[in-house]
Design a protein around this motif. Structure first.
Motif, PDB file in Angstrom:
ATOM      1  N   GLU A 130      16.020  -9.375   0.618  1.00 30.10           N
ATOM      2  CA  GLU A 130      14.992  -8.927  -0.321  1.00 30.10           C
ATOM      3  C   GLU A 130      13.664  -9.628  -0.100  1.00 30.10           C
ATOM      4  O   GLU A 130      12.611  -9.000  -0.117  1.00 30.10           O
ATOM      5  CB  GLU A 130      15.466  -9.190  -1.755  1.00 30.10           C
ATOM      6  CG  GLU A 130      15.771  -7.928  -2.514  1.00 30.10           C
ATOM      7  CD  GLU A 130      16.207  -8.237  -3.936  1.00 30.10           C
ATOM      8  OE1 GLU A 130      15.336  -8.624  -4.749  1.00 30.10           O
ATOM      9  OE2 GLU A 130      17.408  -8.076  -4.192  1.00 30.10           O
ATOM     10  N   ARG A 131      13.717 -10.930   0.099  1.00 28.40           N
ATOM     11  CA  ARG A 131      12.477 -11.689   0.292  1.00 28.40           C
ATOM     12  C   ARG A 131      11.805 -11.305   1.598  1.00 28.40           C
ATOM     13  O   ARG A 131      10.577 -11.230   1.668  1.00 28.40           O
ATOM     14  CB  ARG A 131      12.747 -13.189   0.242  1.00 28.40           C
ATOM     15  CG  ARG A 131      13.100 -13.623  -1.183  1.00 28.40           C
ATOM     16  CD  ARG A 131      12.911 -15.068  -1.453  1.00 28.40           C
ATOM     17  NE  ARG A 131      11.560 -15.494  -1.156  1.00 28.40           N
ATOM     18  CZ  ARG A 131      11.233 -16.753  -0.967  1.00 28.40           C
ATOM     19  NH1 ARG A 131      12.127 -17.702  -1.052  1.00 28.40           N
ATOM     20  NH2 ARG A 131       9.997 -17.099  -0.699  1.00 28.40           N
ATOM     21  N   LEU A 132      12.592 -11.072   2.654  1.00 27.82           N
ATOM     22  CA  LEU A 132      11.992 -10.665   3.926  1.00 27.82           C
ATOM     23  C   LEU A 132      11.334  -9.298   3.785  1.00 27.82           C
ATOM     24  O   LEU A 132      10.211  -9.100   4.236  1.00 27.82           O
ATOM     25  CB  LEU A 132      13.024 -10.662   5.047  1.00 27.82           C
ATOM     26  CG  LEU A 132      12.490 -10.259   6.421  1.00 27.82           C
ATOM     27  CD1 LEU A 132      11.331 -11.160   6.867  1.00 27.82           C
ATOM     28  CD2 LEU A 132      13.616 -10.291   7.454  1.00 27.82           C
ATOM     29  N   ARG A 133      12.015  -8.361   3.149  1.00 24.23           N
ATOM     30  CA  ARG A 133      11.414  -7.039   2.943  1.00 24.23           C
ATOM     31  C   ARG A 133      10.133  -7.151   2.101  1.00 24.23           C
ATOM     32  O   ARG A 133       9.146  -6.467   2.361  1.00 24.23           O
ATOM     33  CB  ARG A 133      12.409  -6.097   2.270  1.00 24.23           C
ATOM     34  CG  ARG A 133      13.370  -5.484   3.245  1.00 24.23           C
ATOM     35  CD  ARG A 133      14.155  -4.319   2.618  1.00 24.23           C
ATOM     36  NE  ARG A 133      15.481  -4.341   3.182  1.00 24.23           N
ATOM     37  CZ  ARG A 133      16.577  -4.821   2.575  1.00 24.23           C
ATOM     38  NH1 ARG A 133      16.507  -5.285   1.352  1.00 24.23           N
ATOM     39  NH2 ARG A 133      17.737  -4.804   3.178  1.00 24.23           N
ATOM     40  N   ALA A 134      10.160  -8.018   1.100  1.00 25.36           N
ATOM     41  CA  ALA A 134       8.971  -8.220   0.256  1.00 25.36           C
ATOM     42  C   ALA A 134       7.837  -8.831   1.079  1.00 25.36           C
ATOM     43  O   ALA A 134       6.675  -8.420   0.935  1.00 25.36           O
ATOM     44  CB  ALA A 134       9.316  -9.112  -0.933  1.00 25.36           C
ATOM     45  N   ASP A 138       4.325  -7.105   1.621  1.00 27.76           N
ATOM     46  CA  ASP A 138       3.085  -7.782   1.254  1.00 27.76           C
ATOM     47  C   ASP A 138       2.124  -7.861   2.431  1.00 27.76           C
ATOM     48  O   ASP A 138       0.913  -7.666   2.265  1.00 27.76           O
ATOM     49  CB  ASP A 138       3.379  -9.184   0.712  1.00 27.76           C
ATOM     50  CG  ASP A 138       4.021  -9.152  -0.672  1.00 27.76           C
ATOM     51  OD1 ASP A 138       3.955  -8.099  -1.347  1.00 27.76           O
ATOM     52  OD2 ASP A 138       4.601 -10.185  -1.067  1.00 27.76           O
ATOM     53  N   LEU A 139       2.638  -8.137   3.610  1.00 27.01           N
ATOM     54  CA  LEU A 139       1.771  -8.195   4.793  1.00 27.01           C
ATOM     55  C   LEU A 139       1.166  -6.818   5.084  1.00 27.01           C
ATOM     56  O   LEU A 139       0.010  -6.725   5.486  1.00 27.01           O
ATOM     57  CB  LEU A 139       2.544  -8.728   6.003  1.00 27.01           C
ATOM     58  CG  LEU A 139       2.872 -10.226   5.935  1.00 27.01           C
ATOM     59  CD1 LEU A 139       3.811 -10.615   7.078  1.00 27.01           C
ATOM     60  CD2 LEU A 139       1.607 -11.068   5.962  1.00 27.01           C
ATOM     61  N   ARG A 140       1.931  -5.762   4.857  1.00 26.99           N
ATOM     62  CA  ARG A 140       1.382  -4.408   5.043  1.00 26.99           C
ATOM     63  C   ARG A 140       0.238  -4.140   4.066  1.00 26.99           C
ATOM     64  O   ARG A 140      -0.689  -3.394   4.380  1.00 26.99           O
ATOM     65  CB  ARG A 140       2.474  -3.357   4.866  1.00 26.99           C
ATOM     66  CG  ARG A 140       3.349  -3.194   6.067  1.00 26.99           C
ATOM     67  CD  ARG A 140       4.336  -2.015   5.904  1.00 26.99           C
ATOM     68  NE  ARG A 140       5.515  -2.290   6.694  1.00 26.99           N
ATOM     69  CZ  ARG A 140       6.654  -2.810   6.229  1.00 26.99           C
ATOM     70  NH1 ARG A 140       6.782  -3.066   4.948  1.00 26.99           N
ATOM     71  NH2 ARG A 140       7.656  -3.044   7.020  1.00 26.99           N
ATOM     72  N   LYS A 141       0.314  -4.728   2.880  1.00 24.87           N
ATOM     73  CA  LYS A 141      -0.739  -4.524   1.870  1.00 24.87           C
ATOM     74  C   LYS A 141      -2.051  -5.175   2.286  1.00 24.87           C
ATOM     75  O   LYS A 141      -3.119  -4.662   1.968  1.00 24.87           O
ATOM     76  CB  LYS A 141      -0.313  -5.107   0.520  1.00 24.87           C
ATOM     77  CG  LYS A 141       0.766  -4.329  -0.176  1.00 24.87           C
ATOM     78  CD  LYS A 141       1.156  -5.050  -1.463  1.00 24.87           C
ATOM     79  CE  LYS A 141       2.408  -4.447  -2.066  1.00 24.87           C
ATOM     80  NZ  LYS A 141       2.879  -5.238  -3.227  1.00 24.87           N
ATOM     81  N   VAL A 142      -1.984  -6.316   2.944  1.00 21.89           N
ATOM     82  CA  VAL A 142      -3.211  -7.043   3.265  1.00 21.89           C
ATOM     83  C   VAL A 142      -3.678  -6.848   4.704  1.00 21.89           C
ATOM     84  O   VAL A 142      -4.823  -7.158   5.026  1.00 21.89           O
ATOM     85  CB  VAL A 142      -3.068  -8.559   2.965  1.00 21.89           C
ATOM     86  CG1 VAL A 142      -2.853  -8.780   1.481  1.00 21.89           C
ATOM     87  CG2 VAL A 142      -1.953  -9.198   3.771  1.00 21.89           C
ATOM     88  N   SER A 146      -4.504   0.141  10.766  1.00 23.36           N
ATOM     89  CA  SER A 146      -4.901   0.829  11.990  1.00 23.36           C
ATOM     90  C   SER A 146      -3.851   0.724  13.098  1.00 23.36           C
ATOM     91  O   SER A 146      -4.153   0.965  14.250  1.00 23.36           O
ATOM     92  CB  SER A 146      -6.238   0.268  12.477  1.00 23.36           C
ATOM     93  OG  SER A 146      -6.108  -1.124  12.718  1.00 23.36           O
ATOM     94  N   GLY A 147      -2.648   0.372  12.769  1.00 25.13           N
ATOM     95  CA  GLY A 147      -1.615   0.232  13.796  1.00 25.13           C
ATOM     96  C   GLY A 147      -1.556  -1.192  14.300  1.00 25.13           C
ATOM     97  O   GLY A 147      -2.127  -2.105  13.718  1.00 25.13           O
TER      98      GLY A 147
END
Length: 159
Positions: A130-134, A138-142, A146-147
């Motif tokens: 769960e923490r890894l997926r989170a 979170d990294l995808r959010k910030v 652009s790939g």
């Protein structure tokens, strides 16, 4: 009442992210060496990805990597000498040569992908699924959407 922050200084965040990146890359290359690719270096992975399955030429490779044509040609020379790429006449431009992955180059990329899956699974054991997926979410959010840029060599100050 104190105004002292308990937050770590801001400069630690990029360094910690880089250390995580470095740990994954170093572990992947150690395993890749055990699997028959001892000459592969982190830069080589970026170059092979930038060449891709369809091939490219030195000018386009340089653009993708964010380096000069001459720097791209040096990478091609090294990877050709190591057996990861080959050059052929470019059917679209008689003055140019196209760089293609060899069977060894494809094998290195295929093994790298599998190894990264294994390393991700190890991180899941340490952090929990769960923490890894989170963390990934979170990294995808910030991170820019652009790939995955391959110009990191040039961005870091490559030739």
């Amino acid at each position: 009442m104190s105004n002292v922050s308990t937050d770590p200084p801001g400069f630690e965040l990029p360094l910690q992210l880089f250390q995580g990146f470095r740990a994954l890359i170093d572990d992947m290359h150690a395993e890749l060496a055990r699997q028959g690719h001892p000459d592969m270096r982190p830069m080589h992975g970026f170059v092979l990805q930038a060449i891709g399955r369809g091939g490219t030429n030195a000018v386009r490779l340089g653009r993708r990597l964010g380096v000069s044509k001459q720097a791209a040609a040096k990478h091609i020379d090294t990877l050709e000498r190591l057996g990861y790429v080959r050059r052929e006449p470019d059917p679209a431009d008689a003055r140019s040569r196209i760089v293609l992955l060899t069977e060894r180059g494809v094998d290195a990329l295929t093994r790298s992908a599998r190894i990264f899956d294994e390393l991700r699974a190890r991180w899941a054991v340490v952090l929990g699924d769960e923490r890894l997926r989170a963390l990934e979410a979170d990294l995808r959010k910030v991170a820019p959407r652009s790939g995955f840029p391959l110009d990191i060599p040039g961005w870091f100050g490559g030739q």
